[in-house]
Scaffold this motif. Structure first.
Motif, PDB file in Angstrom:
ATOM      1  N   LEU A 155     -24.316 -38.561   6.278  1.00 26.45           N
ATOM      2  CA  LEU A 155     -23.067 -37.942   6.439  1.00 26.45           C
ATOM      3  C   LEU A 155     -22.017 -39.133   6.991  1.00 26.45           C
ATOM      4  N   THR A 156     -20.980 -39.485   6.067  1.00 22.49           N
ATOM      5  CA  THR A 156     -20.081 -40.690   6.892  1.00 22.49           C
ATOM      6  C   THR A 156     -18.756 -39.904   7.490  1.00 22.49           C
ATOM      7  N   GLY A 157     -18.527 -38.752   7.511  1.00 23.29           N
ATOM      8  CA  GLY A 157     -17.521 -38.238   8.293  1.00 23.29           C
ATOM      9  C   GLY A 157     -17.724 -37.797   9.385  1.00 23.29           C
ATOM     10  N   ASN A 158     -16.758 -36.984  10.309  1.00 27.39           N
ATOM     11  CA  ASN A 158     -17.184 -36.502  11.499  1.00 27.39           C
ATOM     12  C   ASN A 158     -18.000 -35.071  11.379  1.00 27.39           C
ATOM     13  N   ILE A 159     -18.607 -34.963  12.465  1.00 27.86           N
ATOM     14  CA  ILE A 159     -19.252 -33.759  12.769  1.00 27.86           C
ATOM     15  C   ILE A 159     -18.580 -33.069  13.967  1.00 27.86           C
ATOM     16  N   VAL A 160     -17.844 -31.925  13.877  1.00 24.99           N
ATOM     17  CA  VAL A 160     -17.099 -31.334  15.001  1.00 24.99           C
ATOM     18  C   VAL A 160     -17.859 -30.040  15.187  1.00 24.99           C
ATOM     19  N   LEU A 161     -18.024 -29.684  16.695  1.00 24.29           N
ATOM     20  CA  LEU A 161     -18.622 -28.386  16.960  1.00 24.29           C
ATOM     21  C   LEU A 161     -17.239 -27.799  17.411  1.00 24.29           C
ATOM     22  N   THR A 162     -16.858 -26.620  16.660  1.00 21.58           N
ATOM     23  CA  THR A 162     -15.582 -25.949  17.159  1.00 21.58           C
ATOM     24  C   THR A 162     -15.887 -24.541  17.855  1.00 21.58           C
ATOM     25  N   SER A 163     -14.780 -24.019  18.410  1.00 24.84           N
ATOM     26  CA  SER A 163     -14.943 -22.419  18.908  1.00 24.84           C
ATOM     27  C   SER A 163     -13.705 -22.142  19.254  1.00 24.84           C
ATOM     28  N   GLU A 164     -13.283 -20.926  19.606  1.00 23.05           N
ATOM     29  CA  GLU A 164     -12.001 -20.373  20.114  1.00 23.05           C
ATOM     30  C   GLU A 164     -11.989 -19.893  21.444  1.00 23.05           C
ATOM     31  N   GLN A 165     -13.070 -19.779  22.111  1.00 23.34           N
ATOM     32  CA  GLN A 165     -13.195 -19.217  23.411  1.00 23.34           C
ATOM     33  C   GLN A 165     -12.969 -20.356  24.622  1.00 23.34           C
ATOM     34  N   ASP A 166     -12.809 -19.874  25.818  1.00 27.27           N
ATOM     35  CA  ASP A 166     -12.372 -20.586  26.853  1.00 27.27           C
ATOM     36  C   ASP A 166     -13.687 -21.518  27.370  1.00 27.27           C
ATOM     37  N   SER A 167     -13.546 -22.364  28.231  1.00 28.91           N
ATOM     38  CA  SER A 167     -14.516 -22.712  28.837  1.00 28.91           C
ATOM     39  C   SER A 167     -15.153 -22.702  30.224  1.00 28.91           C
ATOM     40  N   GLN A 168     -14.608 -21.416  30.742  1.00 27.29           N
ATOM     41  CA  GLN A 168     -15.236 -20.776  31.883  1.00 27.29           C
ATOM     42  C   GLN A 168     -16.653 -20.449  31.617  1.00 27.29           C
ATOM     43  N   LEU A 169     -17.537 -21.210  32.254  1.00 22.62           N
ATOM     44  CA  LEU A 169     -19.167 -20.873  32.307  1.00 22.62           C
ATOM     45  C   LEU A 169     -19.608 -19.883  33.089  1.00 22.62           C
ATOM     46  N   GLN A 170     -18.931 -19.625  34.487  1.00 21.80           N
ATOM     47  CA  GLN A 170     -19.569 -18.673  35.490  1.00 21.80           C
ATOM     48  C   GLN A 170     -18.434 -17.852  35.663  1.00 21.80           C
ATOM     49  N   ALA A 171     -18.896 -16.589  36.156  1.00 27.17           N
ATOM     50  CA  ALA A 171     -17.913 -15.692  36.380  1.00 27.17           C
ATOM     51  C   ALA A 171     -17.461 -16.056  37.975  1.00 27.17           C
ATOM     52  N   PRO A 172     -16.597 -15.720  38.544  1.00 29.18           N
ATOM     53  CA  PRO A 172     -16.224 -15.565  40.225  1.00 29.18           C
ATOM     54  C   PRO A 172     -17.058 -14.685  40.648  1.00 29.18           C
ATOM     55  N   GLY A 173     -17.938 -15.295  41.794  1.00 35.15           N
ATOM     56  CA  GLY A 173     -18.841 -14.255  42.635  1.00 35.15           C
ATOM     57  C   GLY A 173     -20.443 -14.240  42.025  1.00 35.15           C
ATOM     58  N   TRP A 174     -20.569 -15.037  41.286  1.00 39.82           N
ATOM     59  CA  TRP A 174     -21.986 -15.427  40.770  1.00 39.82           C
ATOM     60  C   TRP A 174     -22.752 -16.235  42.047  1.00 39.82           C
ATOM     61  N   ALA A 213     -11.051  -0.089  41.200  1.00 39.33           N
ATOM     62  CA  ALA A 213     -12.305  -0.999  41.007  1.00 39.33           C
ATOM     63  C   ALA A 213     -12.025  -2.527  40.934  1.00 39.33           C
ATOM     64  N   ASN A 214     -12.982  -3.257  41.238  1.00 45.32           N
ATOM     65  CA  ASN A 214     -12.871  -4.516  40.798  1.00 45.32           C
ATOM     66  C   ASN A 214     -13.842  -5.233  40.044  1.00 45.32           C
ATOM     67  N   ILE A 215     -13.414  -5.583  38.732  1.00 43.82           N
ATOM     68  CA  ILE A 215     -14.013  -5.962  37.817  1.00 43.82           C
ATOM     69  C   ILE A 215     -14.187  -7.731  37.757  1.00 43.82           C
ATOM     70  N   ALA A 216     -15.242  -8.093  37.854  1.00 43.22           N
ATOM     71  CA  ALA A 216     -15.452  -9.512  37.882  1.00 43.22           C
ATOM     72  C   ALA A 216     -16.083 -10.216  36.811  1.00 43.22           C
ATOM     73  N   ASP A 217     -16.981  -9.493  36.232  1.00 39.26           N
ATOM     74  CA  ASP A 217     -17.759  -9.907  34.880  1.00 39.26           C
ATOM     75  C   ASP A 217     -18.118  -8.633  34.175  1.00 39.26           C
ATOM     76  N   GLY A 218     -19.073  -8.818  33.087  1.00 42.07           N
ATOM     77  CA  GLY A 218     -19.423  -7.745  32.482  1.00 42.07           C
ATOM     78  C   GLY A 218     -20.799  -7.308  32.752  1.00 42.07           C
ATOM     79  N   SER A 219     -21.357  -8.155  33.437  1.00 43.31           N
ATOM     80  CA  SER A 219     -23.107  -8.049  33.448  1.00 43.31           C
ATOM     81  C   SER A 219     -23.624  -7.285  34.830  1.00 43.31           C
ATOM     82  N   GLY A 220     -22.423  -7.371  35.862  1.00 40.74           N
ATOM     83  CA  GLY A 220     -22.874  -7.011  37.181  1.00 40.74           C
ATOM     84  C   GLY A 220     -23.378  -7.906  38.143  1.00 40.74           C
ATOM     85  N   LEU A 221     -23.588  -9.145  37.619  1.00 41.42           N
ATOM     86  CA  LEU A 221     -24.156 -10.258  38.214  1.00 41.42           C
ATOM     87  C   LEU A 221     -23.486 -10.834  39.431  1.00 41.42           C
TER      88      LEU A 221
END
Length: 554
Positions: A188-207, A432-440
């Motif tokens: 492959l002589t062209g570029n290889i690009v990893l793409t996504s639509e999501q944001d880059s926040q990796l952890q929820a507040p309060g972990w 209520a206060n919702i900080a994440d989806g897992s409850g962590l």
């Protein structure tokens, strides 16, 4: 009504004969119940439909006048823990009425019970047909075939479109890239690009920060491979010597180590009082008689997915390791490079990552080379609820926020989307206060009444009822399969519920069927549970309370 001495049935967790004092207390409570209900039989039938139609709601005072409420309230006074905080609500699925409440409006930490909200909101917003898709694409006027490849060389750019699929595996990604080999591509002589639509926040507040290196708190990223978790084993080379670490799968991480194993200390002497007294026979506290040295392992995290394990472990048995990836994007880039090399495909340029281009011109020219699909949403939710999978829960929260706003969404915006979605089907989470989806997150706050609203919605609205069938069953499946006192009679097979456990938290919410022929929805919150007290408990409070419910009067 004749005065009688009615003894309440002893809770079934007492496998041995209870004390005389406890038996007398049950009898006194029974006498209190019968004397407090001069015109009501404990075996009273369910109220008639006419009576129910005349009273659409039952306030707390009315609830407290019912035999079920009196029975549970008086048993609770005997059984409730002295130090932790409780929040309880019970709803009769036959009469569709609340029959017992205790601190049901108190905001408490839900732990993984939070996943019930995520499951309902994801079903409402995404639909049962939702799937994650990971695609291998290129820009061309026509689909990529062997006619566009010269001497094994393809000069176009290759895009790997990640979707945040929490179930994408290493082998799934390899199969996508293998489609290039199947087209005869060797370079492959062209570029290889990893793409996504999501944001880059990796952890929820309060972990909790010291959870972040452990796989149940793996980062929530659009780039997920094998749950962003790597596995290994720590083995001793002898006491007080640096242990060996073996990592599995030859993954692109670095881990150094100076951890060691120590032998348990046997019969550690404890200083005795200078003067012998009658109190010498009293059992000393555990921290004075403990024979095992204070010892723990610590994982330090650094940039570029580098780690260091230090500290010590008591004993000689090897330990499994499950380490969360710190930088998922870098990890994905390195995995792709590694897999291309193993497939014999040469690529000299650096692999990059970017936000997916959604412009019309780009989308019109995009040609899909290969794609991978996850299981549909019901299967994802089944895994999430049975195994209490945090990664699936938080990935779905991010996704429902992304779909709701039609834009990348962080935890705060996704939590607000969840509130709005649930409000549209009659569940008010305004306080209520919702900080994440897992409850962590330790920032999550729900009341038992909030969770009961979710459970009653699952039961009353047919399109969501399947979620009740996905809950762990006591002694049979998921997190209740081996849970203490739930895997044997009388609770085995009778409880279908989501667990919620973290340090200081022991929650349970779901459905139970009991001997009076009724099924009940229940929410049991217990917060502030000391690890020392939990270790000393003969049975978890949730098991004690539910075993008491098995004998609720008719």
């Amino acid at each position: 009504m004749n005065s009688i001495l009615f003894c309440l049935p002893q809770p079934r967790f007492f496998h041995k004969q209870p004390s005389l004092r406890f038996t007398q207390a049950l009898c006194l409570l029974g006498a209190f119940i019968t004397s407090s209900l001069p015109n009501v039989s404990l075996a009273a039938e369910v109220p008639s439909q006419v009576a129910l139609s005349q009273q659409q709601t039952i306030n707390s005072d009315n609830i407290n006048q019912q035999p079920t409420a009196l029975y549970l309230d008086n048993m609770l006074q005997l059984l409730k823990p002295a130090h932790s905080q409780l929040g309880i609500t019970v709803w009769d699925m036959t009469t569709q009425k609340t029959v017992f409440e205790y601190n049901n409006q108190s905001l408490m930490q839900p732990a993984s019970v939070q996943k019930l909200l995520t499951a309902l909101a994801a079903t409402k917003q995404l639909g049962k047909d939702f799937i994650y898709q990971t695609r291998l694409t290129t820009l061309a006027q026509q689909p990529l075939d062997k006619s566009l490849i010269e001497n094994g060389i393809y000069s176009g750019d290759i895009y790997i479109e990640f979707s945040g699929d929490p179930t994408l595996k290493y082998q799934d990604l390899r199969q996508l890239l293998a489609s290039l080999s199947q087209l005869g591509i060797t370079e492959l002589t062209g570029n290889i690009v990893l793409t996504s639509e999501q944001d880059s926040q990796l952890q929820a507040p309060g972990w909790v920060w010291d959870d972040l290196g452990i796989c149940y708190a793996a980062p929530i990223s659009p780039f997920i491979i094998d749950k962003n978790c790597v596995y290994g084993r720590l083995a001793t080379t002898g006491y007080n010597k640096v242990a060996n670490i073996t990592m599995m799968g030859n993954r692109p991480i670095e881990i150094s180590n100076d951890a060691y194993f120590v032998t348990p200390i046997v019969n550690r002497p404890v200083a005795k009082p200078a003067v012998q007294t009658l109190t010498d026979a009293v059992v000393l506290p555990a921290y004075l008689t403990e024979s095992v040295p204070q010892c723990q392992l610590t994982l330090s995290r650094f940039d570029n997915n580098r780690y260091h394990l230090s500290g010590c472990h008591v004993g000689a048995k090897s330990l499994p390791l499950a380490i969360a990836i710190t930088e998922p994007q870098l990890y994905a880039q390195q995995i792709v490079a590694k897999q291309l090399a193993s497939l014999g495909i040469v690529h000299q340029l650096p692999i990059t990552a970017s936000i997916m281009n959604t412009e019309a011109q780009f989308m019109a020219q995009r040609q899909v080379i290969a794609s991978h699909q996850s299981a549909a949403l019901p299967q994802l939710l089944e895994t999430m609820l049975l195994k209490s999978d945090n990664l699936i829960a938080d990935s779905l929260l991010k996704k429902l926020g992304e779909v709701y706003y039609q834009a990348p969404s962080d935890f705060a915006r996704s939590g607000q989307a969840l509130k709005t979605i649930l409000y549209s089907i009659g569940i008010d989470l305004s306080n209520a206060n919702i900080a994440d989806g897992s409850g962590l997150s330790r920032y999550n706050l729900l009341t038992p009444e909030h969770v009961l609203s979710v459970l009653t919605t699952l039961y009353q609205q047919p399109e969501y009822r399947f979620l009740l069938e996905l809950l762990p069953q006591s002694g049979v499946s998921g997190t209740l399969r081996y849970k203490r006192y739930f895997n044997k009679s009388p609770l085995k097979n009778h409880v279908f519920a989501k667990t919620g456990s973290m340090l200081g938290i022991a929650n349970l919410a779901g459905r139970v069927n009991v001997s009076n022929g009724h099924d009940y929805l229940f929410v049991l919150f217990e917060n502030g549970l000391s690890p020392q007290i939990k270790k000393q408990q003969k049975a978890p409070f949730s098991a004690v309370f539910l075993q008491t419910m098995m004998d609720v009067p008719r």
